[in-house]
Scaffold this motif. Structure first.
Motif, mmCIF file in Angstrom:
data_model
loop_
_atom_site.group_PDB
_atom_site.id
_atom_site.type_symbol
_atom_site.label_atom_id
_atom_site.label_comp_id
_atom_site.label_asym_id
_atom_site.label_seq_id
_atom_site.Cartn_x
_atom_site.Cartn_y
_atom_site.Cartn_z
ATOM 1 N N TYR A 89 0.672 -1.202 0.009
ATOM 2 C CA TYR A 89 0.178 0.001 0.157
ATOM 3 C C TYR A 89 0.950 1.264 -0.033
ATOM 4 O O TYR A 89 0.520 2.252 -0.649
ATOM 5 C CB TYR A 89 -0.990 0.115 1.298
ATOM 6 N N GLY A 124 2.175 1.747 -3.557
ATOM 7 C CA GLY A 124 0.692 2.107 -4.140
ATOM 8 C C GLY A 124 0.609 3.633 -4.056
ATOM 9 O O GLY A 124 0.301 4.195 -4.930
ATOM 10 N N TYR A 145 0.790 6.561 -7.109
ATOM 11 C CA TYR A 145 -0.234 7.140 -7.617
ATOM 12 C C TYR A 145 -0.251 8.743 -7.162
ATOM 13 O O TYR A 145 -0.873 9.691 -7.619
ATOM 14 C CB TYR A 145 -1.579 6.589 -7.016
ATOM 15 N N PHE A 204 4.867 1.207 -8.485
ATOM 16 C CA PHE A 204 3.578 0.555 -9.015
ATOM 17 C C PHE A 204 3.730 -0.933 -9.196
ATOM 18 O O PHE A 204 3.036 -1.739 -8.744
ATOM 19 C CB PHE A 204 3.037 1.137 -10.351
ATOM 20 N N ALA A 223 3.840 -2.402 -5.778
ATOM 21 C CA ALA A 223 2.573 -2.551 -5.151
ATOM 22 C C ALA A 223 1.944 -3.739 -6.032
ATOM 23 O O ALA A 223 1.187 -4.651 -4.885
ATOM 24 C CB ALA A 223 1.806 -1.305 -5.336
ATOM 25 N N ALA A 224 2.003 -3.713 -7.077
ATOM 26 C CA ALA A 224 1.121 -4.855 -7.904
ATOM 27 C C ALA A 224 1.837 -6.358 -7.254
ATOM 28 O O ALA A 224 0.617 -7.387 -7.276
ATOM 29 C CB ALA A 224 1.539 -4.897 -9.237
ATOM 30 N N LEU A 239 -5.330 -2.777 -5.182
ATOM 31 C CA LEU A 239 -4.744 -2.070 -6.428
ATOM 32 C C LEU A 239 -5.875 -1.298 -7.116
ATOM 33 O O LEU A 239 -5.731 -0.245 -7.413
ATOM 34 C CB LEU A 239 -4.010 -2.972 -7.194
ATOM 35 N N LEU A 287 -6.640 1.789 -5.225
ATOM 36 C CA LEU A 287 -5.832 2.863 -5.314
ATOM 37 C C LEU A 287 -5.835 3.680 -6.657
ATOM 38 O O LEU A 287 -5.376 4.748 -6.638
ATOM 39 C CB LEU A 287 -4.354 2.368 -5.037
ATOM 40 N N GLN A 288 -6.171 3.007 -7.823
ATOM 41 C CA GLN A 288 -6.097 3.520 -9.072
ATOM 42 C C GLN A 288 -6.851 4.913 -9.436
ATOM 43 O O GLN A 288 -6.704 5.640 -10.387
ATOM 44 C CB GLN A 288 -6.331 2.695 -10.251
#
Length: 307
Positions: free
Chosen positions: A8, A11, A15, A228, A231-232, A240, A243-244
């Motif tokens: 997280y 991520g 972002y 990213f 995070a993925a 995920l 978060l996008q």
């Protein structure tokens, strides 16, 4: 720190950088969109090459060179991301940050659309409903703008197509970005050389700060992509997916609150419909994921009970 929390953090980092990217691009003026794009490509190659060298991971190129289909797919991915980057830079520098944010809001719906027409996937009723509301939103925004919101649509379709190609390639983030940028590097260098001969290049001719910001475009491109990827690898798709939406929300806030772009009632209504579609889409995705996991757990228990 456990891996989920670390995911997280990665991520949010990715972002947040993407969300505030319009501010960075505005600082690159008076460089034009194509010059910025060319520098972004060239300095991405340099930054990621240094990173891979530090990781002693250049050897992957030899294996990749023996895969002509993969090389063709990388060229397609490079073309799509160049269109995406160039369109985004143009949108920000032509004071259309709000429309660029719209592109990333509707991107998840475009991904579903590609799943239907390219991958022949079957949609659940809620997904069809989300697509219908999204289509209505585009119609409302077309009336508001007096034209199709083509910039948003190009961003959404190019990034969705890029994601599809990348998923099939399966390259790690750093290696993928290096090869894609390397494919585009020669045209980018040729353009920068031509621009310099015309006396229109801003690199090295403006302030030291401006030149440094253009050089930093490589790091500003690569770092969020690497975050990213981190995070993925650590988060479930639902986490995920939530978060996008952070990046376009921040981009929209930049457009309205920082750059004071107009948001008339009809445009706000169009965005409202997009958000309704995304709520329907996200709730359905979460429910479907939970249902699938519950069924998998139940199926796993059956043999044990039978014994």
């Amino acid at each position: 720190m456990n891996q989920t929390r670390l995911g997280y953090l990665y991520g949010f980092g990715a972002y947040l950088i993407w969300g505030f990217f319009p501010i960075y691009l505005k600082l690159l003026r008076p460089a034009g969109p194509v010059e910025i794009l060319a520098h972004r490509i060239v300095w991405s190659v340099v930054f990621v090459a240094l990173l891979l060298a530090a990781m002693r991971n250049i050897g992957f190129l030899r294996a990749l060179a023996r895969r002509p289909r993969a090389l063709a797919a990388i060229a397609a991915a490079a073309a799509l991301i160049a269109v995406n980057w160039g369109t985004y830079i143009y949108g920000v520098n032509s004071d259309r940050v709000v429309e660029t944010a719209l592109g990333y809001f509707i991107n998840p719906l475009v991904v579903v659309l590609i799943g239907v027409f390219v991958l022949r996937e079957r949609l659940r009723p809620a997904q069809w409903a989300a697509l219908g509301v999204g289509g209505l939103a585009v119609a409302v925004l077309t009336v508001d703008y007096g034209r199709l919101p083509w910039l948003a649509l190009v961003l959404a379709f190019s990034f969705a197509g890029y994601g599809l190609v990348k998923k099939r390639l399966g390259l790690p983030a750093a290696e993928g970005l290096f090869v894609e940028s390397a494919v585009l590097a020669l045209p980018a260098l040729a353009y920068l050389g031509w621009l310099g001969r015309q006396g229109e290049a801003t690199f090295g001719h403006g302030s030291a700060g401006h030149t440094a910001l253009l050089v930093l475009a490589g790091a500003a491109t690569a770092i969020p992509l690497l975050l990213f990827a981190g995070a993925a690898n650590r988060l479930p798709l639902t986490g995920l997916g939530m978060l996008q939406y952070l990046a376009p929300i921040l981009q929209l806030a930049c457009g309205v609150l920082v750059f004071h772009e107009p948001m008339p009632p009809a445009r706000l209504a169009g965005f409202g419909l997009v958000w309704v579609a995304l709520v329907v889409f996200t709730v359905d995705a979460v429910r479907h994921t939970r249902r699938t996991r519950a069924q998998a757990r139940a199926a796993a228990l059956v043999p044990a009970e039978a014994r």
